[in-house]
Design a protein around this motif. Structure first.
Motif, PDB file in Angstrom:
ATOM      1  N   ILE A 101       0.856  -1.187   0.000  1.00 50.31           N
ATOM      2  CA  ILE A 101       0.000   0.000   0.000  1.00 50.31           C
ATOM      3  C   ILE A 101       0.892   1.238   0.000  1.00 50.31           C
ATOM      4  O   ILE A 101       1.761   1.396   0.864  1.00 50.31           O
ATOM      5  N   ILE A 102       0.671   2.121  -0.956  1.00 50.76           N
ATOM      6  CA  ILE A 102       1.539   3.289  -1.128  1.00 50.76           C
ATOM      7  C   ILE A 102       1.088   4.461  -0.251  1.00 50.76           C
ATOM      8  O   ILE A 102       1.894   5.083   0.435  1.00 50.76           O
ATOM      9  N   ASN A 103      -0.217   4.776  -0.294  1.00 47.36           N
ATOM     10  CA  ASN A 103      -0.710   5.957   0.432  1.00 47.36           C
ATOM     11  C   ASN A 103      -1.193   5.564   1.827  1.00 47.36           C
ATOM     12  O   ASN A 103      -2.377   5.631   2.163  1.00 47.36           O
ATOM     13  N   ASN A 104      -0.242   5.182   2.697  1.00 46.81           N
ATOM     14  CA  ASN A 104      -0.577   4.733   4.052  1.00 46.81           C
ATOM     15  C   ASN A 104      -1.214   5.826   4.897  1.00 46.81           C
ATOM     16  O   ASN A 104      -1.960   5.527   5.834  1.00 46.81           O
ATOM     17  N   ASN A 105      -0.930   7.090   4.594  1.00 48.62           N
ATOM     18  CA  ASN A 105      -1.511   8.179   5.378  1.00 48.62           C
ATOM     19  C   ASN A 105      -3.031   8.220   5.248  1.00 48.62           C
ATOM     20  O   ASN A 105      -3.724   8.632   6.188  1.00 48.62           O
ATOM     21  N   ASP A 106      -3.549   7.808   4.103  1.00 44.25           N
ATOM     22  CA  ASP A 106      -5.008   7.776   3.910  1.00 44.25           C
ATOM     23  C   ASP A 106      -5.633   6.534   4.537  1.00 44.25           C
ATOM     24  O   ASP A 106      -6.843   6.495   4.755  1.00 44.25           O
ATOM     25  N   PHE A 107      -4.799   5.526   4.783  1.00 42.00           N
ATOM     26  CA  PHE A 107      -5.273   4.274   5.382  1.00 42.00           C
ATOM     27  C   PHE A 107      -4.341   3.927   6.539  1.00 42.00           C
ATOM     28  O   PHE A 107      -3.491   3.043   6.425  1.00 42.00           O
ATOM     29  N   PRO A 108      -4.487   4.635   7.668  1.00 45.48           N
ATOM     30  CA  PRO A 108      -3.553   4.472   8.793  1.00 45.48           C
ATOM     31  C   PRO A 108      -3.777   3.154   9.539  1.00 45.48           C
ATOM     32  O   PRO A 108      -4.739   2.425   9.291  1.00 45.48           O
ATOM     33  N   ASN A 109      -2.843   2.884  10.449  1.00 41.74           N
ATOM     34  CA  ASN A 109      -2.937   1.741  11.368  1.00 41.74           C
ATOM     35  C   ASN A 109      -2.798   0.389  10.666  1.00 41.74           C
ATOM     36  O   ASN A 109      -3.359  -0.612  11.112  1.00 41.74           O
ATOM     37  N   ILE A 110      -2.052   0.375   9.554  1.00 42.16           N
ATOM     38  CA  ILE A 110      -1.735  -0.886   8.886  1.00 42.16           C
ATOM     39  C   ILE A 110      -0.254  -1.177   9.113  1.00 42.16           C
ATOM     40  O   ILE A 110       0.598  -0.376   8.734  1.00 42.16           O
ATOM     41  N   PRO A 111       0.090  -2.304   9.728  1.00 43.62           N
ATOM     42  CA  PRO A 111       1.505  -2.642   9.942  1.00 43.62           C
ATOM     43  C   PRO A 111       2.259  -2.723   8.618  1.00 43.62           C
ATOM     44  O   PRO A 111       1.689  -3.098   7.592  1.00 43.62           O
ATOM     45  N   GLU A 112       3.536  -2.366   8.624  1.00 42.38           N
ATOM     46  CA  GLU A 112       4.320  -2.299   7.392  1.00 42.38           C
ATOM     47  C   GLU A 112       4.407  -3.629   6.659  1.00 42.38           C
ATOM     48  O   GLU A 112       4.516  -3.673   5.438  1.00 42.38           O
ATOM     49  N   ASN A 113       4.366  -4.715   7.390  1.00 45.60           N
ATOM     50  CA  ASN A 113       4.525  -6.024   6.755  1.00 45.60           C
ATOM     51  C   ASN A 113       3.224  -6.559   6.146  1.00 45.60           C
ATOM     52  O   ASN A 113       3.224  -7.605   5.506  1.00 45.60           O
ATOM     53  N   PHE A 114       2.110  -5.847   6.340  1.00 46.71           N
ATOM     54  CA  PHE A 114       0.838  -6.290   5.779  1.00 46.71           C
ATOM     55  C   PHE A 114       0.605  -5.643   4.416  1.00 46.71           C
ATOM     56  O   PHE A 114       0.829  -4.438   4.243  1.00 46.71           O
ATOM     57  N   THR A 115       0.163  -6.453   3.469  1.00 50.04           N
ATOM     58  CA  THR A 115      -0.086  -5.978   2.110  1.00 50.04           C
ATOM     59  C   THR A 115      -1.534  -6.258   1.718  1.00 50.04           C
ATOM     60  O   THR A 115      -2.228  -7.039   2.371  1.00 50.04           O
ATOM     61  N   TYR A 116      -1.968  -5.617   0.647  1.00 53.77           N
ATOM     62  CA  TYR A 116      -3.353  -5.755   0.175  1.00 53.77           C
ATOM     63  C   TYR A 116      -3.562  -7.107  -0.518  1.00 53.77           C
ATOM     64  O   TYR A 116      -2.712  -7.542  -1.303  1.00 53.77           O
ATOM     65  N   LYS A 117      -4.688  -7.764  -0.236  1.00 53.81           N
ATOM     66  CA  LYS A 117      -5.045  -9.020  -0.898  1.00 53.81           C
ATOM     67  C   LYS A 117      -5.874  -8.708  -2.134  1.00 53.81           C
ATOM     68  O   LYS A 117      -6.934  -8.094  -2.043  1.00 53.81           O
ATOM     69  N   TYR A 118      -5.357  -9.113  -3.284  1.00 54.40           N
ATOM     70  CA  TYR A 118      -5.950  -8.773  -4.581  1.00 54.40           C
ATOM     71  C   TYR A 118      -7.441  -9.107  -4.634  1.00 54.40           C
ATOM     72  O   TYR A 118      -7.871 -10.183  -4.232  1.00 54.40           O
ATOM     73  N   ASN A 119      -8.230  -8.156  -5.136  1.00 59.90           N
ATOM     74  CA  ASN A 119      -9.662  -8.336  -5.406  1.00 59.90           C
ATOM     75  C   ASN A 119     -10.468  -8.646  -4.152  1.00 59.90           C
ATOM     76  O   ASN A 119     -11.498  -9.319  -4.215  1.00 59.90           O
ATOM     77  N   SER A 120     -10.027  -8.140  -3.002  1.00 60.82           N
ATOM     78  CA  SER A 120     -10.730  -8.442  -1.749  1.00 60.82           C
ATOM     79  C   SER A 120     -11.571  -7.280  -1.231  1.00 60.82           C
ATOM     80  O   SER A 120     -12.206  -7.403  -0.185  1.00 60.82           O
ATOM     81  N   ALA A 121     -11.572  -6.151  -1.922  1.00 62.11           N
ATOM     82  CA  ALA A 121     -12.214  -4.951  -1.390  1.00 62.11           C
ATOM     83  C   ALA A 121     -13.727  -4.990  -1.544  1.00 62.11           C
ATOM     84  O   ALA A 121     -14.271  -5.459  -2.546  1.00 62.11           O
ATOM     85  N   SER A 122     -14.418  -4.475  -0.515  1.00 60.72           N
ATOM     86  CA  SER A 122     -15.861  -4.258  -0.565  1.00 60.72           C
ATOM     87  C   SER A 122     -16.115  -2.800  -0.201  1.00 60.72           C
ATOM     88  O   SER A 122     -15.176  -2.009  -0.121  1.00 60.72           O
ATOM     89  N   LYS A 123     -17.357  -2.431   0.055  1.00 62.73           N
ATOM     90  CA  LYS A 123     -17.652  -1.045   0.425  1.00 62.73           C
ATOM     91  C   LYS A 123     -17.091  -0.699   1.799  1.00 62.73           C
ATOM     92  O   LYS A 123     -16.720   0.442   2.055  1.00 62.73           O
ATOM     93  N   ASN A 124     -17.031  -1.690   2.686  1.00 64.18           N
ATOM     94  CA  ASN A 124     -16.690  -1.414   4.078  1.00 64.18           C
ATOM     95  C   ASN A 124     -15.336  -1.952   4.523  1.00 64.18           C
ATOM     96  O   ASN A 124     -14.766  -1.462   5.492  1.00 64.18           O
ATOM     97  N   TYR A 125     -14.844  -2.993   3.842  1.00 65.93           N
ATOM     98  CA  TYR A 125     -13.618  -3.647   4.278  1.00 65.93           C
ATOM     99  C   TYR A 125     -12.763  -4.054   3.084  1.00 65.93           C
ATOM    100  O   TYR A 125     -13.246  -4.167   1.961  1.00 65.93           O
ATOM    101  N   PHE A 126     -11.472  -4.304   3.370  1.00 68.62           N
ATOM    102  CA  PHE A 126     -10.652  -5.091   2.458  1.00 68.62           C
ATOM    103  C   PHE A 126      -9.759  -5.987   3.298  1.00 68.62           C
ATOM    104  O   PHE A 126      -9.681  -5.850   4.526  1.00 68.62           O
ATOM    105  N   ILE A 127      -9.101  -6.934   2.639  1.00 69.43           N
ATOM    106  CA  ILE A 127      -8.312  -7.945   3.348  1.00 69.43           C
ATOM    107  C   ILE A 127      -6.824  -7.656   3.205  1.00 69.43           C
ATOM    108  O   ILE A 127      -6.359  -7.250   2.144  1.00 69.43           O
TER     109      ILE A 127
END
Length: 337
Positions: free
Chosen positions: A55-81
């Motif tokens: 994830i590049i823009n961490n400031n817009d999505f805070p509180n994500i540990p550095e070692n965690f990455t986005y799971k492809y095609n997992s996003a919904s309106k309220n959550y992603f994995i």
């Protein structure tokens, strides 16, 4: 249909948000971020993802540990994995630690299990192994509410070879009913509260391309390969199942007595119509009411460059009666009926 405009060097687009990612990783050709691999649009923000799903823009999505990455095609309106890239198991090549990210609360929700593949409302669904079991997690309570063994379904015959059932596509959850298609072309309706089979259509003949007719509707429509399907997830019955080979032969100029080489690949459903890819260079419009293909366009692609329509529902979009599609060379086309 006819082409009215095109843009070159596009790798991803969202026509509703007017966002384009070019082939060298810039948003709208002028982003101050570089090497963006993909983006995901939410109501008030856009998630930017770089190499290795970072994830590049961490400031817009805070509180994500550095070692965690986005799971492809997992996003919904309220959550992603999210997946912990440090947890990669080199025997299975699967990351063993996953989490949810709440877009509204701007926080990471850690769980002691895999988080799944797709999110519908407050539920996440996933499949373990190629033929082991599928599961459902209630995200707010962080509780796994279903473990369903796919072996219960038995096997199916692929030619003369017996194969176990596997999930091809998780489609949607209607109330407490999970609708999913199988690699065999079957459709499973599963009660996510009891883990019981509500209906299992072995001969549905669709491996994907099944959509809810309207929000909160029990009616689902599917278009794939040679079949149009309509089913009721509440009553657990098929309402219509239509072979569309004659329609495909008509637009493909295929003699009636000849085998139909043209079939439906990627399809989306919007405003009461299906938009679909046929073969590698045809885009069509199917009307479920008339059960007819009401419009289409055949692209003249360069075979030497292996040019063809780029598969995936994200590469076929409709807005204001215009249809947009992407090819494998990065050309984005705008077509009108």
């Amino acid at each position: 249909m006819k082409i009215i405009s095109s843009i070159n060097d596009i790798s991803q687009f969202n026509i509703h948000e007017n966002i384009y990612l070019d082939t060298i990783g810039r948003i709208n050709f002028e982003s101050h971020f570089s090497c963006i691999k993909e983006f995901v649009c939410f109501k008030h923000s856009t998630l930017l993802i770089g190499k290795e799903q970072k994830i590049i823009n961490n400031n817009d999505f805070p509180n994500i540990p550095e070692n965690f990455t986005y799971k492809y095609n997992s996003a919904s309106k309220n959550y992603f994995i999210l997946v912990d890239s440090n947890s990669l198991d080199f025997e299975t090549f699967i990351c063993t630690k996953e989490a949810f990210y709440s877009i509204e609360e701007k926080k990471t929700i850690f769980i002691n299990d895999l988080a799944g593949n797709r999110i519908f409302h407050e539920y996440s669904v996933g499949q373990i192994g190629r033929n082991d079991y599928l599961f459902v997690i209630h995200i707010p309570s962080q509780t796994k509410i279903v473990n369903f063994s796919l072996s219960i379904l038995g096997n199916w015959l692929d030619g003369g070879i017996e194969k176990p059932y596997q999930v091809a596509e998780f489609c949607e959850i209607y109330k407490t009913t999970l609708v999913c298609t199988m690699t065999s072309g079957a459709i499973l309706l599963l009660d996510i509260e009891t883990g019981e089979i509500k209906a299992f259509f072995k001969d549905a003949k669709v491996k994907g391309g099944v959509f809810q007719k309207e929000e909160n509707s029990p009616i689902f429509l599917g278009l794939k390969h040679y079949t149009f399907l309509e089913l009721n997830a509440q009553t657990g019955e098929i309402i219509r199942q239509v072979d569309i080979q004659n329609e495909l032969k008509r637009i493909g100029n295929i003699p009636y007595e000849s085998p139909c080489w043209l079939s439906v690949g990627t399809s989306i459903y919007q405003d009461g119509l299906f938009y679909f890819y046929g073969d590698t260079n045809l885009i069509g419009v199917f009307d479920p009411k008339s059960e007819k293909i009401i419009d289409y366009h055949l692209f003249e692609f360069d075979k030497k460059q292996h040019q063809q329509l780029k598969s995936g529902v994200e590469n076929l979009q409709v807005n204001d009666s215009k249809t947009y599609c992407l090819d494998t060379l990065g050309n984005l086309y705008e077509l009108e009926r």
